[in-house]
Design a protein around this motif. Structure first.
Motif, PDB file in Angstrom:
ATOM      1  N   THR A 152       0.844  -1.191   0.000  1.00 37.82           N
ATOM      2  CA  THR A 152       0.000   0.000   0.000  1.00 37.82           C
ATOM      3  C   THR A 152       0.876   1.236   0.000  1.00 37.82           C
ATOM      4  O   THR A 152       2.071   1.166   0.333  1.00 37.82           O
ATOM      5  N   SER A 153       0.278   2.364  -0.344  1.00 44.15           N
ATOM      6  CA  SER A 153       0.973   3.650  -0.243  1.00 44.15           C
ATOM      7  C   SER A 153       0.888   4.217   1.164  1.00 44.15           C
ATOM      8  O   SER A 153       1.577   5.181   1.487  1.00 44.15           O
ATOM      9  N   ALA A 155      -1.716   5.707   2.217  1.00 44.96           N
ATOM     10  CA  ALA A 155      -2.574   6.892   2.163  1.00 44.96           C
ATOM     11  C   ALA A 155      -3.814   6.699   3.025  1.00 44.96           C
ATOM     12  O   ALA A 155      -4.388   5.602   3.071  1.00 44.96           O
ATOM     13  N   SER A 232       1.844   8.231   5.130  1.00 46.60           N
ATOM     14  CA  SER A 232       1.562   8.036   3.710  1.00 46.60           C
ATOM     15  C   SER A 232       2.791   8.319   2.842  1.00 46.60           C
ATOM     16  O   SER A 232       3.532   9.270   3.078  1.00 46.60           O
ATOM     17  N   LYS A 234       2.156   8.426  -0.522  1.00 46.11           N
ATOM     18  CA  LYS A 234       1.475   8.698  -1.785  1.00 46.11           C
ATOM     19  C   LYS A 234       2.085   9.886  -2.539  1.00 46.11           C
ATOM     20  O   LYS A 234       2.383   9.793  -3.734  1.00 46.11           O
ATOM     21  N   CYS A 259      -5.658  -0.857  -2.310  1.00 42.33           N
ATOM     22  CA  CYS A 259      -4.372  -0.330  -1.851  1.00 42.33           C
ATOM     23  C   CYS A 259      -3.308  -0.486  -2.934  1.00 42.33           C
ATOM     24  O   CYS A 259      -2.514   0.426  -3.176  1.00 42.33           O
ATOM     25  N   ASP A 262      -3.922   1.908  -5.707  1.00 37.54           N
ATOM     26  CA  ASP A 262      -3.495   3.249  -5.332  1.00 37.54           C
ATOM     27  C   ASP A 262      -1.990   3.427  -5.531  1.00 37.54           C
ATOM     28  O   ASP A 262      -1.545   4.480  -5.987  1.00 37.54           O
ATOM     29  N   VAL A 263      -1.207   2.399  -5.183  1.00 41.52           N
ATOM     30  CA  VAL A 263       0.242   2.477  -5.426  1.00 41.52           C
ATOM     31  C   VAL A 263       0.504   2.663  -6.916  1.00 41.52           C
ATOM     32  O   VAL A 263       1.283   3.528  -7.325  1.00 41.52           O
ATOM     33  N   SER A 266      -0.289   6.020  -8.124  1.00 45.68           N
ATOM     34  CA  SER A 266       0.555   7.072  -7.553  1.00 45.68           C
ATOM     35  C   SER A 266       1.887   7.214  -8.270  1.00 45.68           C
ATOM     36  O   SER A 266       2.468   8.296  -8.297  1.00 45.68           O
TER      37      SER A 266
END
Length: 304
Positions: A152-153, A155, A232, A234, A259, A262-263, A266
């Motif tokens: 995950t980032s 965030a 985070s 992100k 998650c 999101d990476v 990003s």
């Protein structure tokens, strides 16, 4: 099948610690550093998994993170209150931690320095993915390519683990071998999501190896608080220009697919591989696809 050079487990001084590591493959090949996740020893990167990567031409290095396996245990740092740290995160309050993921990223760079590795392909799973991201953010000149697996980032606002998976983080670690073996099998029943007979057949031997190398529940608490306190990545991931591959399972109960998405979203220009039916584990039946993706990504990064 092609034989792979192996080194016995050894120790190096890195970032003020002693890290246990071993290697697979020809040391003149491009280096690939494998970083494992929370509470997880280096042997979770299965020997066969590492050997297959080495047959792709890589010099594969796996190691125990600080506070796990045979690497330095930071006992002088005490045992943090994990539940209080979770509450602080939920309330948006700062957390005090014995160390952060940036310190664990510096461990990786220290390991590379000790082994004479100028730059490497960095591959991390779960917390190891977060550490790999941090190495890439903090030390981009040392990273040839990044592969972030089931991570995950960090965030805020991303989906949390399922209640059953979250419970695996908080259950006490049995101190007897039989109890630990049973607990290990139960944990991976939850994390794998589904039936994986090849892995289930190895659960006892894998758990026995972990137990014989030594468990460290206080160290796991310190690692977990490091994750929570690091916040985070992100925004920093938006500045990453290192070739990046994100691998995630679509049924991950601990770090939900959102998650991983999101990476990937990003990091500019990243590649994304979503593996159907994969939870929060690296099942043997999925190795061919995962290893081929890692190897292809690393090789492609050389020609970009």
């Amino acid at each position: 099948m092609q034989a792979v050079q192996r080194t016995a487990p050894a120790f190096v001084k890195a970032n003020g610690l002693e890290l246990c590591y071993d290697t697979f493959g020809d040391p003149t090949g491009p280096a690939m550093i494998l970083i494992m996740g929370l509470a997880t020893q280096m042997i979770a990167w299965d020997e066969e998994f590492c050997a297959i990567l080495a047959r792709h031409g890589f010099y594969v290095v796996r190691f125990d993170n600080r506070d796990i396996g045979l690497s330095t245990r930071l006992e002088q740092s005490g045992v943090p209150d994990v539940q209080a740290a979770f509450m602080a995160v939920m309330q948006g309050k700062p957390i005090t931690a014995p160390y952060l993921l940036s310190d664990m990223a510096d461990d990786v760079v220290g390991l590379m320095d000790a082994l004479g590795i100028r730059a490497a392909h960095i591959v991390g799973a779960s917390m190891g993915g977060a550490i790999a991201q941090t190495v890439t953010i903090d030390h981009p000149e040392r990273v040839l390519s990044l592969t972030s697996i089931m991570s995950t980032s960090g965030a805020p606002g991303l989906p949390p683990p399922t209640p059953e998976a979250l419970a695996m983080l908080f259950k006490p670690t049995p101190t007897d071998e039989a109890g630990y073996i049973a607990s290990y099998a139960e944990t991976y029943r939850v994390l794998r999501v589904g039936s994986f007979p090849l892995d289930e057949a190895r659960d006892r031997s894998r758990a026995t190896q972990n137990f014989s190398r030594g468990l460290n529940p206080p160290g796991v608490a310190r690692q977990l608080v490091a994750v929570l306190a690091s916040g985070s990545r992100k925004e920093a991931l938006g500045a990453v220009r290192t070739p990046t591959l994100v691998i995630h399972g679509d049924v991950d109960p601990l770090v939900p697919l959102a998650c991983g998405l999101d990476v990937a979203a990003s990091v500019p220009g990243s590649e994304l591989l979503v593996i159907e039916g994969m939870g929060h584990a690296l099942p043997i039946t999925m190795w061919p696809r995962i290893i081929e993706a890692i190897a292809h990504h690393a090789k492609e990064s050389h020609v970009r």
